[in-house]
Design an enzyme around this catalytic site. Sequence first.
Site, PDB file in Angstrom:
ATOM      1  N   HIS A 198      13.073  -3.962   4.320  1.00  0.00           N
ATOM      2  CA  HIS A 198      12.539  -4.477   5.584  1.00  0.00           C
ATOM      3  C   HIS A 198      13.622  -4.431   6.668  1.00  0.00           C
ATOM      4  CE1 HIS A 198       8.775  -5.802   3.941  1.00  0.00           C
ATOM      5  NE2 HIS A 198       9.226  -6.847   3.309  1.00  0.00           N
ATOM      6  N   ARG A 222      -5.109  -9.138   0.264  1.00  0.00           N
ATOM      7  CA  ARG A 222      -6.042 -10.067   0.888  1.00  0.00           C
ATOM      8  C   ARG A 222      -7.254  -9.286   1.357  1.00  0.00           C
ATOM      9  NH1 ARG A 222      -7.176 -12.809   5.784  1.00  0.00           N
ATOM     10  NH2 ARG A 222      -5.968 -11.251   6.899  1.00  0.00           N
ATOM     11  N   TRP A 238       0.838  -1.202   0.000  1.00  0.00           N
ATOM     12  CA  TRP A 238       0.000   0.000   0.000  1.00  0.00           C
ATOM     13  C   TRP A 238       0.876   1.256   0.000  1.00  0.00           C
ATOM     14  CZ3 TRP A 238      -3.903   1.309   4.534  1.00  0.00           C
ATOM     15  CH2 TRP A 238      -4.819   2.265   4.082  1.00  0.00           C
TER      16      TRP A 238
HETATM   17  P1  A3P Z   1      -4.108  -8.709   5.235  1.00  0.00           P
HETATM   18  O1  A3P Z   1      -3.384 -10.012   5.061  1.00  0.00           O
HETATM   19  O2  A3P Z   1      -4.452  -8.435   6.671  1.00  0.00           O
HETATM   20  O3  A3P Z   1      -5.260  -8.559   4.351  1.00  0.00           O
HETATM   21  P2  A3P Z   1       2.503  -6.121   2.865  1.00  0.00           P
HETATM   22  O4  A3P Z   1       2.109  -5.236   1.754  1.00  0.00           O
HETATM   23  O5  A3P Z   1       3.452  -5.476   3.830  1.00  0.00           O
HETATM   24  O6  A3P Z   1       2.918  -7.460   2.402  1.00  0.00           O
HETATM   25  O7  A3P Z   1       1.195  -6.318   3.751  1.00  0.00           O
HETATM   26  C1  A3P Z   1       0.126  -7.059   3.261  1.00  0.00           C
HETATM   27  C2  A3P Z   1      -1.139  -6.630   3.952  1.00  0.00           C
HETATM   28  O8  A3P Z   1      -1.536  -5.348   3.437  1.00  0.00           O
HETATM   29  C3  A3P Z   1      -2.277  -7.588   3.663  1.00  0.00           C
HETATM   30  O9  A3P Z   1      -3.096  -7.533   4.836  1.00  0.00           O
HETATM   31  C4  A3P Z   1      -2.928  -6.942   2.456  1.00  0.00           C
HETATM   32  O10 A3P Z   1      -4.260  -7.323   2.251  1.00  0.00           O
HETATM   33  C5  A3P Z   1      -2.822  -5.458   2.833  1.00  0.00           C
HETATM   34  N1  A3P Z   1      -2.873  -4.581   1.666  1.00  0.00           N
HETATM   35  C6  A3P Z   1      -2.302  -4.768   0.454  1.00  0.00           C
HETATM   36  N2  A3P Z   1      -2.586  -3.727  -0.349  1.00  0.00           N
HETATM   37  C7  A3P Z   1      -3.344  -2.885   0.355  1.00  0.00           C
HETATM   38  C8  A3P Z   1      -3.969  -1.636   0.044  1.00  0.00           C
HETATM   39  N3  A3P Z   1      -3.851  -1.097  -1.152  1.00  0.00           N
HETATM   40  N4  A3P Z   1      -4.685  -1.037   1.017  1.00  0.00           N
HETATM   41  C9  A3P Z   1      -4.821  -1.586   2.233  1.00  0.00           C
HETATM   42  N5  A3P Z   1      -4.251  -2.755   2.583  1.00  0.00           N
HETATM   43  C10 A3P Z   1      -3.521  -3.396   1.658  1.00  0.00           C
END
Ligand code: A3P
Length: 320
Positions: free
Chosen positions: A133, A286, A72
């Site tokens: 990270h 997700r 995000w």
């Molecule tokens: P969930 O598994 O709780 O749904 P990262 O990007 O650090 O890998 O984190 C992944 C998490 O961010 C996942 O959470 C995913 O669904 C959520 N995510 C990915 N894109 C997003 C967006 N555009 N807005 C909000 N949450 C997002």
Amino acid sequence: PNVKGDKISEETKILISSLPSDADGQGKKLCKYQGCWYYHNTLQGVLNFQRGFQPQETDIILASFPKSGTTWLKALAVALLERSKNRSSDDHHPLLSDNPHGIVPFLEIDMYIESSSPDLTKFSSLPRLFSTHMPLHTMQETLKNSPCKIVYICRNMKDTLISWWFFVCAIHKIELKRSILDSIYESFCSGAIYYGPFWDHVLSYWRGSLEDPKHVLFMRYEEMKAEPHDQIKRLTDFLECPFTKEEEESGLVEEVLELCSLSNLKSLEVNKTEKVNNVEHKNYFRKGEVGDWKNYLTPEMEKKIDMIVQEKLQGSNLKF
Ligand code: A3P
């Protein structure tokens, strides 16, 4: 999750033999370097980065613990920096043809994984946008004397853990088993998880943001969800690219938020069908909800995590 980088130098092998070691729930070996747990190939990437990265004043580094909202944050940063060139309705917008991880690579997992002098020609336009990270203290020596900007996104440990469970099962194409959650939970609690301990990671950036607020911005996933307008403005102020009055009046803030929304990114063809580093793009999207952990963690697990977090963050003024 990374598949690149099985080139571990003899020097690194010697270093690894002197470091604390452990394994994650899937049995993959971890070693602890500068207080953080890495897979061996990631450690090589970290060392390559520390040896070879040359910061530029205008660099922007997006930082996070895995599963905290990295994708995000990457999308938002791209959309904000692109906005003078591309509106989201424009077919050429990079977010429409690539996943945010393809546009903003990780320093230690992508760019420096195999070499301390990667090809940086792709980054000819400024500012250069990178991600990591690594905890802040591991970058500080390398970034010393450089006024580049670092944006950290933090998420509560319980949702991060659940997101990690879903992600691990999805990328390894294994059934979402309770036993896997139990072992990830144990690793999170002991701290011996990829890039863990979680609390040390968060504290590294939290302290950095207090010491040097002009260069380190501490954002929270939960605040982004609750008040996206205010938070995106915090981000643009920090990056010194605030929305102009005209941009605000033309609805650009909403446009950027909509472009980067989970539902929009998830629905794009590129994110439904393609892969980055052998990880299918769709696995990065997700549910994106705050408090989803309530559906999976037992009251005992909740209590233990809360206790650990409270104890570890004591005296830091950081609250979860
Ligand atoms: P969930 O598994 O709780 O749904 P990262 O990007 O650090 O890998 O984190 C992944 C998490 O961010 C996942 O959470 C995913 O669904 C959520 N995510 C990915 N894109 C997003 C967006 N555009 N807005 C909000 N949450 C997002």
